[in-house]
Write an enzyme that holds these catalytic residues in place. Structure first.
Site, PDB file in Angstrom:
ATOM      1  N   LEU A  95      -7.103-104.687  26.330  1.00  0.00           N
ATOM      2  CA  LEU A  95      -8.455-104.166  26.555  1.00  0.00           C
ATOM      3  C   LEU A  95      -9.209-105.243  27.316  1.00  0.00           C
ATOM      4  CD1 LEU A  95      -9.584-102.610  23.135  1.00  0.00           C
ATOM      5  CD2 LEU A  95      -9.319-101.379  25.290  1.00  0.00           C
ATOM      6  N   ASP A  96      -9.961-104.872  28.364  1.00  0.00           N
ATOM      7  CA  ASP A  96     -10.667-105.900  29.121  1.00  0.00           C
ATOM      8  C   ASP A  96     -11.842-106.446  28.323  1.00  0.00           C
ATOM      9  OD1 ASP A  96     -13.125-104.447  29.734  1.00  0.00           O
ATOM     10  OD2 ASP A  96     -11.963-103.283  31.177  1.00  0.00           O
ATOM     11  N   ILE A  97     -12.404-107.520  28.824  1.00  0.00           N
ATOM     12  CA  ILE A  97     -13.425-108.264  28.070  1.00  0.00           C
ATOM     13  C   ILE A  97     -14.664-107.424  27.754  1.00  0.00           C
ATOM     14  CG2 ILE A  97     -14.590-109.220  30.112  1.00  0.00           C
ATOM     15  CD1 ILE A  97     -14.700-111.897  28.542  1.00  0.00           C
TER      16      ILE A  97
ATOM     17  N   SER B 189     -14.662-104.191  27.055  1.00  0.00           N
ATOM     18  CA  SER B 189     -14.301-103.011  26.287  1.00  0.00           C
ATOM     19  C   SER B 189     -14.148-103.346  24.808  1.00  0.00           C
ATOM     20  CB  SER B 189     -12.985-102.415  26.813  1.00  0.00           C
ATOM     21  OG  SER B 189     -13.113-102.047  28.171  1.00  0.00           O
TER      22      SER B 189
ATOM     23  N   ARG C 227     -12.104 -97.685  34.466  1.00  0.00           N
ATOM     24  CA  ARG C 227     -13.281 -98.072  35.259  1.00  0.00           C
ATOM     25  C   ARG C 227     -13.060 -97.761  36.740  1.00  0.00           C
ATOM     26  NH1 ARG C 227     -16.522-101.267  31.937  1.00  0.00           N
ATOM     27  NH2 ARG C 227     -15.449-101.994  30.068  1.00  0.00           N
TER      28      ARG C 227
END
Length: 243
Positions: A119-121, A123, A203
Site C-alpha cells: 500500500l502506498d504511503i 493509503s 490512482r
C-alpha cells in the site's frame, strides 16, 4: 519431457517459496518419489511426486502472518525518505484487543516478514506481513488470482465512458490492465475490486478518466477482510482464515 529444478516445481505447486525450497533441500527435508533429495539445484520431472518431511511441515506451521490496518504516513516495506515501515506498528502494545488468535507475541515473529501486497504511503487499510512463502506467492505471485478490494474517495469530473474504462479498457506502462470490477459506493466514493497490483494503480487509473483520488483504503484481500481492526493496530491471521 525435460527435468525442472525441484525448487521451481515446489514453488509452482504452492508447497513453499523457492528460497524456502532450497533451505529444505539442504536440510534433507524434501523427497521426490519417496527418495530424499539434498543437492541444491537438483532437478525432477514435472510429473514426479514431491513431499515434505514433517520437520519442514512443522516449520511452516510455526510461521506467522500478521494483518495490519496501516495508517497514512507509513511505507509498506523498507524505510525510505525518513518514513517508517509499517512493521514498526507491530508491538505488544498495538496488538488489537479483539485478536482471538492463541499466539503469544514473540520477537521472532518480526523476523523475515514479507509484505504481500503493498500500500502506498498515502493509503490506509489491510496490509499483510507474512513469514510464510506460500501465502506471499498466493497473494503477489505472477499468476495470483486473489481479489483485492478498495474503497476510493475521488473528486473531479468523470469522463463520459470513464466507469466502463475503469472496469476494462485502460493501459498502464504500455500494457493493458486485467478486467476490474468498479462501482459507485456513493456520490464521491468508488469501490474497486482488482486481481493485480501495479504501482499506484488505482490512482493512475482514476487520473486517466478525469478523477483525483483523495482517499484510498484497502478493505479486503481474498476472503480476509479488514473488518473492525482499528487503525494503526494489528492481529494474527487465524488458523481457519484462508485468503
Amino acid at each position: 519431457m525435460e527435468k525442472v529444478r525441484i525448487s521451481k516445481l515446489m514453488s509452482e505447486r504452492g508447497l513453499c517459496s523457492r528460497r524456502e525450497a532450497d533451505s529444505y533441500i539442504e536440510r534433507g527435508w524434501v523427497r521426490v518419489d519417496g527418495v530424499v533429495v539434498s543437492e541444491l539445484g537438483a532437478r525432477a520431472f514435472p510429473d514426479q511426486v514431491i513431499t515434505l518431511e514433517r520437520a519442514a511441515q512443522a516449520r511452516q506451521t510455526a510461521r506467522v502472518t500478521i494483518l495490519v490496518n496501516k495508517p497514512i504516513g507509513y511505507v509498506s516495506g523498507q524505510a525510505e525518505d525518513g518514513y517508517q515501515p509499517a512493521v514498526v506498528l507491530v508491538t505488544p502494545r498495538s496488538r488489537a484487543a479483539n485478536d482471538r488468535a492463541p499466539l503469544r507475541f514473540e520477537r521472532g515473529h518480526l523476523q523475515g516478514l514479507a509484505v504481500a501486497g503493498r500500500l502506498d504511503i498515502d493509503s490506509t487499510g489491510l496490509l499483510v506481513l507474512t513469514q510464510d512463502g506460500r501465502i506471499a506467492k498466493q497473494l503477489i505471485g505472477e499468476d495470483s488470482d486473489v481479489e483485492k478490494e478498495y474503497l476510493v474517495r475521488v473528486q473531479g469530473r468523470l469522463a463520459p465512458n470513464g466507469l466502463a474504462l475503469l472496469n476494462h479498457g485502460l493501459s498502464l506502462d504500455g500494457k493493458a490492465l486485467r478486467p476490474a470490477h468498479v462501482t459507485w459506493q456513493n456520490d464521491d466514493q468508488l469501490r474497486f475490486v482488482l486481481k493485480e497490483g501495479k504501482k499506484r494503480q488505482i490512482r493512475r487509473m482514476c487520473e486517466l478518466v478525469g478523477l483525483k483520488v483523495i482517499g484510498l483504503k484497502r478493505v479486503r484481500i481474498g476472503r480476509v477482510a479488514l473488518g473492525d481492526l482499528p487503525l494503526g493496530q494489528w492481529r494474527y491471521l487465524r488458523d481457519h482464515e484462508k485468503f
